[in-house]
Write a protein that holds these residues in place. Structure first.
Motif, PDB file in Angstrom:
ATOM      1  N   SER A  53       1.026  -1.150   0.083  1.00  0.00           N
ATOM      2  CA  SER A  53      -0.116  -0.043   0.100  1.00  0.00           C
ATOM      3  C   SER A  53       0.863   1.095   0.011  1.00  0.00           C
ATOM      4  N   ALA A  54       2.065   1.145   0.645  1.00  0.00           N
ATOM      5  CA  ALA A  54       2.846   2.378   0.543  1.00  0.00           C
ATOM      6  C   ALA A  54       3.488   2.705  -0.836  1.00  0.00           C
ATOM      7  N   PHE A  55       3.779   1.742  -1.408  1.00  0.00           N
ATOM      8  CA  PHE A  55       4.067   1.931  -3.028  1.00  0.00           C
ATOM      9  C   PHE A  55       2.957   2.703  -3.675  1.00  0.00           C
ATOM     10  N   PHE A  56       1.662   1.983  -3.646  1.00  0.00           N
ATOM     11  CA  PHE A  56       0.780   2.280  -4.505  1.00  0.00           C
ATOM     12  C   PHE A  56       0.208   3.895  -3.837  1.00  0.00           C
ATOM     13  N   GLY A  57       0.567   4.036  -2.615  1.00  0.00           N
ATOM     14  CA  GLY A  57       0.354   5.502  -2.203  1.00  0.00           C
ATOM     15  C   GLY A  57       1.214   6.622  -2.676  1.00  0.00           C
ATOM     16  N   ARG A  58       2.507   6.313  -3.083  1.00  0.00           N
ATOM     17  CA  ARG A  58       3.383   7.032  -3.750  1.00  0.00           C
ATOM     18  C   ARG A  58       3.186   7.233  -5.164  1.00  0.00           C
ATOM     19  N   TRP A  59       2.726   5.955  -6.009  1.00  0.00           N
ATOM     20  CA  TRP A  59       2.018   6.153  -7.368  1.00  0.00           C
ATOM     21  C   TRP A  59       1.127   7.130  -7.255  1.00  0.00           C
ATOM     22  N   ALA A  60       0.054   7.028  -6.407  1.00  0.00           N
ATOM     23  CA  ALA A  60      -1.248   7.710  -6.591  1.00  0.00           C
ATOM     24  C   ALA A  60      -1.032   9.281  -6.179  1.00  0.00           C
ATOM     25  N   ASP A  61       0.147   9.593  -5.462  1.00  0.00           N
ATOM     26  CA  ASP A  61       0.598  11.232  -5.157  1.00  0.00           C
ATOM     27  C   ASP A  61       1.332  11.415  -6.484  1.00  0.00           C
ATOM     28  N   MET A  62       0.693  11.723  -7.526  1.00  0.00           N
ATOM     29  CA  MET A  62       1.604  11.827  -8.728  1.00  0.00           C
ATOM     30  C   MET A  62       2.654  12.975  -8.575  1.00  0.00           C
ATOM     31  N   ALA A  63       2.088  14.129  -7.855  1.00  0.00           N
ATOM     32  CA  ALA A  63       2.688  15.519  -7.908  1.00  0.00           C
ATOM     33  C   ALA A  63       4.233  15.372  -7.000  1.00  0.00           C
ATOM     34  N   THR A  64       4.283  14.086  -6.287  1.00  0.00           N
ATOM     35  CA  THR A  64       5.517  13.977  -5.778  1.00  0.00           C
ATOM     36  C   THR A  64       6.505  12.944  -6.628  1.00  0.00           C
ATOM     37  N   TRP A  65       6.099  12.529  -7.956  1.00  0.00           N
ATOM     38  CA  TRP A  65       6.951  11.818  -8.371  1.00  0.00           C
ATOM     39  C   TRP A  65       8.212  12.290  -8.607  1.00  0.00           C
ATOM     40  N   PRO A  66       8.613  13.722  -8.988  1.00  0.00           N
ATOM     41  CA  PRO A  66       9.707  14.268  -9.157  1.00  0.00           C
ATOM     42  C   PRO A  66      10.796  13.875  -7.929  1.00  0.00           C
ATOM     43  N   GLU A  67      10.069  13.709  -6.621  1.00  0.00           N
ATOM     44  CA  GLU A  67      11.120  13.574  -5.563  1.00  0.00           C
ATOM     45  C   GLU A  67      11.705  12.196  -5.690  1.00  0.00           C
ATOM     46  N   TRP A  68      11.362  11.282  -6.166  1.00  0.00           N
ATOM     47  CA  TRP A  68      11.992   9.761  -6.620  1.00  0.00           C
ATOM     48  C   TRP A  68      12.223   9.936  -7.958  1.00  0.00           C
ATOM     49  N   ASN A  69      11.556  10.100  -8.910  1.00  0.00           N
ATOM     50  CA  ASN A  69      11.913   9.940 -10.215  1.00  0.00           C
ATOM     51  C   ASN A  69      12.731  11.333 -10.857  1.00  0.00           C
ATOM     52  N   ALA A  70      14.253  11.197 -10.801  1.00  0.00           N
ATOM     53  CA  ALA A  70      15.007  12.022 -11.408  1.00  0.00           C
ATOM     54  C   ALA A  70      14.772  12.604 -12.672  1.00  0.00           C
ATOM     55  N   ASP A  71      14.118  12.000 -13.784  1.00  0.00           N
ATOM     56  CA  ASP A  71      13.904  12.280 -15.087  1.00  0.00           C
ATOM     57  C   ASP A  71      12.776  12.935 -15.121  1.00  0.00           C
ATOM     58  N   THR A  72      11.858  13.201 -13.929  1.00  0.00           N
ATOM     59  CA  THR A  72      10.445  13.788 -14.358  1.00  0.00           C
ATOM     60  C   THR A  72      10.706  15.033 -13.702  1.00  0.00           C
ATOM     61  N   GLU A  73      10.107  16.024 -14.485  1.00  0.00           N
ATOM     62  CA  GLU A  73       9.865  17.673 -14.010  1.00  0.00           C
ATOM     63  C   GLU A  73       8.686  17.703 -13.169  1.00  0.00           C
ATOM     64  N   TRP A  74       7.449  17.032 -13.629  1.00  0.00           N
ATOM     65  CA  TRP A  74       6.244  17.450 -12.998  1.00  0.00           C
ATOM     66  C   TRP A  74       5.217  16.057 -13.844  1.00  0.00           C
ATOM     67  N   VAL A  75       4.001  15.835 -12.908  1.00  0.00           N
ATOM     68  CA  VAL A  75       2.988  14.914 -13.463  1.00  0.00           C
ATOM     69  C   VAL A  75       1.844  15.379 -12.920  1.00  0.00           C
ATOM     70  N   ARG A  76       0.868  15.602 -13.740  1.00  0.00           N
ATOM     71  CA  ARG A  76      -0.664  15.948 -13.383  1.00  0.00           C
ATOM     72  C   ARG A  76      -1.548  14.712 -13.909  1.00  0.00           C
ATOM     73  N   LEU A  77      -2.079  14.312 -13.009  1.00  0.00           N
ATOM     74  CA  LEU A  77      -3.383  13.383 -13.179  1.00  0.00           C
ATOM     75  C   LEU A  77      -4.682  14.217 -13.116  1.00  0.00           C
ATOM     76  N   ASP A  78      -5.461  14.087 -14.240  1.00  0.00           N
ATOM     77  CA  ASP A  78      -6.659  14.619 -14.413  1.00  0.00           C
ATOM     78  C   ASP A  78      -7.789  13.883 -14.155  1.00  0.00           C
ATOM     79  N   GLY A  79      -8.001  13.649 -12.878  1.00  0.00           N
ATOM     80  CA  GLY A  79      -9.205  12.696 -12.433  1.00  0.00           C
ATOM     81  C   GLY A  79      -8.415  11.664 -11.418  1.00  0.00           C
ATOM     82  N   PRO A  80      -9.199  10.607 -11.043  1.00  0.00           N
ATOM     83  CA  PRO A  80      -8.883   9.781  -9.995  1.00  0.00           C
ATOM     84  C   PRO A  80      -7.558   8.800 -10.377  1.00  0.00           C
ATOM     85  N   PHE A  81      -6.912   8.252  -9.414  1.00  0.00           N
ATOM     86  CA  PHE A  81      -5.972   7.365  -9.615  1.00  0.00           C
ATOM     87  C   PHE A  81      -7.010   6.082  -9.636  1.00  0.00           C
TER      88      PHE A  81
END
Length: 150
Positions: A16-44
């Motif tokens: 569940s901790a991994f799914f929590g991190r994936w669902a919180d897409m705004a934080t992806w740049p904290e652990w994915n060095a190649d990503t500047e930003w991510v926006r999900l338009d709707g539910p995970f």
């Protein structure tokens, strides 16, 4: 189909901790060095769509094609190809997780996109999954209940 790379990591964090991190897409740049930003338009959820901005690359649309209590798959929609990130989480006996990420390319221009993106993605897979495991183990994200996706 071209497989760009696969990596696996064992973690003390629960699935569940991994799914929590994936669902919180705004934080992806904290652990994915190649990503500047991510926006999900709707539910995970399966069918969810969004846009991501890779560092040094153009904005890219993506769709969540699979989401269950064990699998999260997102597909980036490239011109003439589909870049698929498949994340499989298996609970371990001690309450942790084994996480495997596989990245593939399909479509008529997959070979071209592999030349453009393949080496960089393959080189970053281990690093990004290790950083994701640290983030999941820290438990900083608001969780996603994978049972809701089942």
């Amino acid at each position: 189909m071209t497989t760009i790379g696969t990596t696996t990591r064992i973690s003390t964090a629960a699935p569940s901790a991994f799914f929590g991190r994936w669902a919180d897409m705004a934080t992806w740049p904290e652990w994915n060095a190649d990503t500047e930003w991510v926006r999900l338009d709707g539910p995970f959820a399966t069918g969810g769509r969004g846009v991501l901005k890779p560092r040094g690359g153009p904005k890219t649309k993506f769709v969540i094609t699979e989401l269950s209590d064990r699998v999260f798959t997102d597909v980036s929609l490239l011109a003439g190809a589909r870049l698929t990130f498949r994340h499989v989480v298996t609970p371990t006996a001690d309450g942790g997780s084994e996480v495997t990420v596989t990245v593939t390319l399909t479509g008529p221009l997959a070979r071209l996109w592999n030349v453009v993106l393949g080496k960089g993605i393959a080189a970053s897979l281990d690093r990004d999954l290790a950083a994701l495991a640290v983030a999941a183990e820290a438990g900083a994200a608001v969780g996603h209940d994978p049972a809701e996706a089942a």
